[in-house]
Design a protein around this motif. Structure first.
Motif, PDB file in Angstrom:
ATOM      1  N   VAL A 189      30.350  36.519  27.768  1.00 48.31           N
ATOM      2  CA  VAL A 189      31.605  36.085  27.140  1.00 48.31           C
ATOM      3  C   VAL A 189      31.365  35.674  25.695  1.00 48.31           C
ATOM      4  N   GLY A 190      30.200  35.170  25.409  1.00 45.91           N
ATOM      5  CA  GLY A 190      29.922  34.689  24.072  1.00 45.91           C
ATOM      6  C   GLY A 190      30.267  33.238  23.900  1.00 45.91           C
ATOM      7  N   SER A 191      30.442  32.499  25.022  1.00 47.75           N
ATOM      8  CA  SER A 191      30.800  31.090  24.887  1.00 47.75           C
ATOM      9  C   SER A 191      30.431  30.360  26.169  1.00 47.75           C
ATOM     10  N   PHE A 192      30.145  29.050  26.051  1.00 44.71           N
ATOM     11  CA  PHE A 192      29.917  28.222  27.235  1.00 44.71           C
ATOM     12  C   PHE A 192      31.207  27.571  27.724  1.00 44.71           C
ATOM     13  N   ASP A 193      32.297  27.853  27.044  1.00 43.88           N
ATOM     14  CA  ASP A 193      33.568  27.226  27.407  1.00 43.88           C
ATOM     15  C   ASP A 193      34.101  27.869  28.687  1.00 43.88           C
ATOM     16  N   ILE A 194      34.451  27.009  29.674  1.00 45.25           N
ATOM     17  CA  ILE A 194      34.837  27.573  30.970  1.00 45.25           C
ATOM     18  C   ILE A 194      36.175  28.290  30.879  1.00 45.25           C
ATOM     19  N   ASN A 195      37.056  27.822  29.968  1.00 41.99           N
ATOM     20  CA  ASN A 195      38.355  28.489  29.836  1.00 41.99           C
ATOM     21  C   ASN A 195      38.199  29.895  29.287  1.00 41.99           C
ATOM     22  N   ALA A 196      37.219  30.069  28.367  1.00 38.33           N
ATOM     23  CA  ALA A 196      36.981  31.403  27.833  1.00 38.33           C
ATOM     24  C   ALA A 196      36.442  32.319  28.916  1.00 38.33           C
ATOM     25  N   ILE A 197      35.594  31.765  29.779  1.00 35.06           N
ATOM     26  CA  ILE A 197      35.043  32.589  30.866  1.00 35.06           C
ATOM     27  C   ILE A 197      36.136  32.998  31.834  1.00 35.06           C
ATOM     28  N   ILE A 198      37.067  32.067  32.113  1.00 38.74           N
ATOM     29  CA  ILE A 198      38.192  32.440  32.990  1.00 38.74           C
ATOM     30  C   ILE A 198      39.029  33.528  32.334  1.00 38.74           C
ATOM     31  N   ALA A 199      39.239  33.400  31.003  1.00 33.60           N
ATOM     32  CA  ALA A 199      40.156  34.321  30.323  1.00 33.60           C
ATOM     33  C   ALA A 199      39.666  35.761  30.399  1.00 33.60           C
ATOM     34  N   THR A 200      38.342  35.960  30.473  1.00 34.39           N
ATOM     35  CA  THR A 200      37.868  37.343  30.534  1.00 34.39           C
ATOM     36  C   THR A 200      38.051  37.962  31.912  1.00 34.39           C
ATOM     37  N   GLN A 201      38.432  37.145  32.918  1.00 36.69           N
ATOM     38  CA  GLN A 201      38.498  37.686  34.278  1.00 36.69           C
ATOM     39  C   GLN A 201      39.921  37.970  34.729  1.00 36.69           C
ATOM     40  N   GLN A 202      40.837  37.998  33.800  1.00 39.91           N
ATOM     41  CA  GLN A 202      42.248  38.101  34.192  1.00 39.91           C
ATOM     42  C   GLN A 202      42.761  39.535  34.184  1.00 39.91           C
ATOM     43  N   HIS A 203      41.896  40.524  34.350  1.00 36.70           N
ATOM     44  CA  HIS A 203      42.363  41.912  34.335  1.00 36.70           C
ATOM     45  C   HIS A 203      42.128  42.541  35.693  1.00 36.70           C
ATOM     46  N   GLY A 204      42.651  41.933  36.714  1.00 36.73           N
ATOM     47  CA  GLY A 204      42.495  42.498  38.048  1.00 36.73           C
ATOM     48  C   GLY A 204      41.242  41.977  38.737  1.00 36.73           C
ATOM     49  N   VAL A 205      41.163  42.274  40.025  1.00 33.19           N
ATOM     50  CA  VAL A 205      40.088  41.735  40.844  1.00 33.19           C
ATOM     51  C   VAL A 205      38.737  42.229  40.350  1.00 33.19           C
ATOM     52  N   LEU A 206      38.676  43.474  39.879  1.00 32.67           N
ATOM     53  CA  LEU A 206      37.391  44.028  39.481  1.00 32.67           C
ATOM     54  C   LEU A 206      36.870  43.408  38.198  1.00 32.67           C
ATOM     55  N   SER A 207      37.686  42.675  37.497  1.00 28.59           N
ATOM     56  CA  SER A 207      37.172  42.006  36.299  1.00 28.59           C
ATOM     57  C   SER A 207      36.587  40.642  36.627  1.00 28.59           C
ATOM     58  N   TRP A 208      36.675  40.189  37.899  1.00 24.65           N
ATOM     59  CA  TRP A 208      36.019  38.940  38.272  1.00 24.65           C
ATOM     60  C   TRP A 208      34.525  39.095  38.065  1.00 24.65           C
ATOM     61  N   ASN A 209      33.902  37.989  37.714  1.00 26.96           N
ATOM     62  CA  ASN A 209      32.467  38.066  37.458  1.00 26.96           C
ATOM     63  C   ASN A 209      31.686  38.425  38.707  1.00 26.96           C
ATOM     64  N   LEU A 210      32.300  38.165  39.875  1.00 26.71           N
ATOM     65  CA  LEU A 210      31.646  38.540  41.121  1.00 26.71           C
ATOM     66  C   LEU A 210      31.332  40.030  41.126  1.00 26.71           C
ATOM     67  N   PHE A 211      32.245  40.827  40.516  1.00 27.17           N
ATOM     68  CA  PHE A 211      32.025  42.278  40.478  1.00 27.17           C
ATOM     69  C   PHE A 211      31.537  42.729  39.113  1.00 27.17           C
ATOM     70  N   ALA A 212      31.965  42.027  38.061  1.00 25.73           N
ATOM     71  CA  ALA A 212      31.555  42.450  36.729  1.00 25.73           C
ATOM     72  C   ALA A 212      30.099  42.074  36.446  1.00 25.73           C
ATOM     73  N   ASN A 213      29.656  40.959  36.999  1.00 23.54           N
ATOM     74  CA  ASN A 213      28.279  40.515  36.797  1.00 23.54           C
ATOM     75  C   ASN A 213      27.619  40.296  38.150  1.00 23.54           C
TER      76      ASN A 213
END
Lengths: 193, 304, 222
Positions: free
Chosen positions: B157-181
């Motif tokens: 994500v490029g940040s330790f901010d938890i809100n930024a990490i959440i914001a990158t996962q809002q594009h469907g289930v496959l964008s969750w870090n569980l699947f993306a990472n």
């Protein structure tokens, strides 16, 4: 383990016979009793027991001290120490019995042969009053903390009298002598009312 | 949002979270009992235990540190909870997530255990330092894969901010870090087993071995405070994992379900496994989970 | 200096390093509200007092932690009791591994003098109120150990007993029934053996010292 005079003990068909034969050859003609296929009882005089045990421990497969206990032969004026020595690979046990003088009540320690003998000797010291010079923890309480009476496993220790003296009981309990009860139950002579 | 309403809402949310933790605790006891073929205590048994602990008399205390240990513990747990946003786009349930980042949360998670360790050491019972040393060595072991997983996400994500990490996962289930990472998630979820201290990794308070480890000398009100801190910490950790790997929650219902799912991952693993010794668990964490963490970090760099 | 109040441990002005120095005598709190019938000079109206006591006692009775200390052969009955056949945790009775966190002490069978020393230590370390369940006939009149030189015969000379479960050995059902009696007594505020122990500490100590000849415990084990 290989014995240079007799060959390998593991190869002999009856290990009990064979080990008794070797002990007889080496130490003298001790009375032996073959109690079971895997258990032999030997009555060893007191002066021979430490040489026999050291030989068993160092030069034969009988490397394990399974048990060490004592019996009080009050009428003979003797204690009997019983060493149960096992060959764990062959599953055969030797039962070595030694008579001690009851008045002296002292025996040599086997602590330097088996470390676990320390606990057995501590317990025998506490329960029978047999002293093992050189054994650690002699006189340290094992079960009887603060015991001030005769060692309780000696047969001249009067358990019931000690119990009546020390432990109060709840009134109302009937005490029945089991011998009298059995005699009455089966109508033996002398026990009928 | 103004500061004081925010504090009020955060405290309310903390209260609800602690109660949810209590209920989950009761549910876990019930589920474990059913797995073992028993009926188990009622669902509200943790509340009864709590009430009982509060009405018994304390008979001993061993000095300031002993008294402060449970307080540190519960402050650590509550600190984790108030730093995570529970529901996305709901400022009343966001806590103070805009004021702290993942590093502060990890500090709070460590802080509670450290305070507890100091308090337990003051009690003087020989079992307490044994439990403490086991707990701290296991903790340093599972921090390794967890930190690697967090670093992988932060690099992604490029940040330790938890809100930024959440914001990158809002594009469907496959964008969750569980699947993306996936590697980072594997490392973190294996580390979670150690954090929750269910069966393979419950060497710290190993019952029947060192009675209850660090808490051996703690009684009534101390224990009740520790119960509160433990449920706050548990819920805080679960919400953090939900935010980091399961894309956060859009409603309270989703949050409740996801928290339960993450919690029961470690409970079910705990129900079927026997206990590791300390060196076994340290070795476990430093092998595959750490390898997964390293792979996760390398993968994010490669994807970039 | 103010006296340390164990119910208000947060009052830092009165905080000593330990609550009571080794060997001091505990006080029996008559004002504690777990006695429903206690005469106490509390300002609250008696109805409210009784209601509060009822609630407190209900909490106490619904969460009885049993100290995991098996003293005799009866400890073998505690395993089926806690596992799936006679699951005692459905009554809210889990095991507690340390005396600091337990409320019930099950004396499960005979007590040798050496064990009695440890039992007294553990019993006095448990937080008040605490209860003792005596299991098996050995605790009542010596049972089959009536002429044993190292076993005490009457438990309630040395510890206050709240519930006796007779039998040799009693089945787990009997123990569950004993727990039901104990719960009823706790709810009614009648299980006050611990209070009797504190009030008559000298009498109990005298009895204990008669059998424990090398007494090296402090006057009270905090």
């Amino acid at each position: 383990m290989f014995d240079i005079n007799h060959g390998n003990l593991d190869d002999s068909p009856d290990v009990g016979q064979e080990i008794v034969r070797r002990i007889h050859d080496r130490f003298g003609d001790f009375p032996a009793r073959f109690q079971k296929a895997d258990l032999v009882r030997l009555d060893v005089p007191q002066k021979d027991i430490i040489p026999v045990l050291s030989w068993l421990r160092t030069e034969t497969p009988f490397v394990q001290l399974t048990h060490l206990t004592a019996v009080d032969w009050l009428e003979d004026g003797q204690f009997e120490l019983m060493y149960l020595v096992t060959a764990p690979d062959l599953m055969v046990s030797l039962h070595l019995c030694v008579r001690l003088d009851r008045a002296k009540a002292e025996a040599e320690s086997v602590f330097n042969l088996w470390l676990q003998a320390e606990t057995y000797e501590q317990e025998i010291n506490e329960m029978f009053g047999i002293h093992f010079p050189g054994s650690p923890r002699q006189g340290v309480p094992f079960i009887l903390e603060g015991w001030r009476d005769m060692p309780p496993m000696r047969r001249d220790f009067d358990t019931v009298a000690y119990c009546d003296r020390t432990h109060p009981v709840r009134p109302g309990r009937e005490h029945q002598d089991s011998r009298v009860y059995v005699g009455r139950k089966f109508g033996e002579k002398g026990y009928l009312k | 949002m103004e500061l004081f309403p925010k504090i009020g809402w955060t405290l309310l949310s903390l209260f609800v979270a602690i109660n949810y933790g209590f209920l989950i605790n009761g549910l876990i006891r019930k589920v474990m009992a059913r797995i073992q073929g028993r009926f188990g205590p009622p669902l509200w048994q943790p509340y009864i235990d709590m009430g009982k602990l509060l009405v018994q008399r304390n008979s001993i205390m061993h000095g300031y540190m002993h008294w402060l240990g449970p307080i540190f513990r519960s402050v650590g747990g509550m600190g984790v909870y108030v730093l995570v946003p529970v529901v996305i786009g709901e400022p009343r349930l966001a806590g103070f997530s805009d004021m702290g980042d993942l590093l502060l949360m990890m500090y709070f998670m460590f802080f509670g255990s450290l305070g507890m360790a100091l308090g337990a050491g003051d009690a003087g019972h020989p079992h307490s330092p044994i439990g403490v040393s086991r707990g701290l060595s296991q903790m340093t072991a599972f921090e390794m894969p967890f930190i690697l997983a967090v670093v992988a996400l932060a690099a992604h994500v490029g940040s330790f901010d938890i809100n930024a990490i959440i914001a990158t996962q809002q594009h469907g289930v496959l964008s969750w870090n569980l699947f993306a990472n996936p590697f980072a998630s594997a490392a973190a979820f294996l580390a979670l087993l150690g954090m929750n201290m269910y069966a393979p990794f419950n060497i710290v308070g190993a019952p029947t071995e060192i009675p209850v480890g660090p808490a051996t000398e703690y009684q009534n009100s101390y224990l009740s405070l520790m119960m509160i801190g433990r449920s706050a910490l548990a819920i805080g950790k679960m919400v953090m994992f939900m935010d980091l790997f399961l894309g956060g929650a859009h409603s309270i219902g989703a949050a409740v379900v996801k928290i339960l799912a993450i919690y029961f991952w470690s409970v079910f693993v705990g129900a079927v496994f026997p206990r590791f010794r300390t060196e076994q668990s340290v070795r476990f964490f430093l092998r595959w989970p750490t390898a997964f963490g390293v792979a996760g970090v390398l993968l994010t760099q490669w994807v970039r | 200096m103010k006296k340390f109040d164990p119910d208000r441990p947060w009052d830092l002005t009165t905080l000593p390093t330990t609550m009571a120095p080794q060997g001091s005598r505990p006080h029996a709190p008559v004002e504690d509200q777990c006695f429903l019938g206690a005469e106490a000079d509390i300002k609250q109206p008696p109805k409210l007092q009784e209601a509060v006591a009822t609630i407190k006692n209900w909490f106490r009775a619904s969460s009885l932690n049993v100290l995991a200390f098996g003293t005799g052969c009866g400890a073998i009955e505690l395993r089926p009791l806690s596992t799936s056949r006679f699951d005692m945790s459905r009554f809210g009775i889990p095991g507690a591994p340390t005396p600091r966190q337990s409320n019930v002490f099950i004396i499960s069978g005979y007590l040798s003098v050496k064990t009695l020393t440890r039992v007294i230590r553990c019993y006095e370390q448990m937080p008040d109120p605490k209860w003792v369940v005596a299991l098996g006939s050995c605790t009542i009149n010596g049972g089959m150990y009536w002429d044993s030189y190292n076993t005490i015969k009457v438990l309630d000379l040395y510890l206050p007993v709240d519930v006796y479960v007779s039998g040799c050995m009693p089945r787990p059902e009997a123990l569950i029934a004993g727990f039901q009696y104990l719960m009823d007594d706790v709810k009614k505020g009648k299980a006050n053996g611990w209070h009797h122990y504190l009030e008559n500490l000298e009498w109990y100590r005298e009895n204990q010292k008669q059998v424990i000849t090398d007494w090296d415990l402090p006057n009270y084990n905090w």
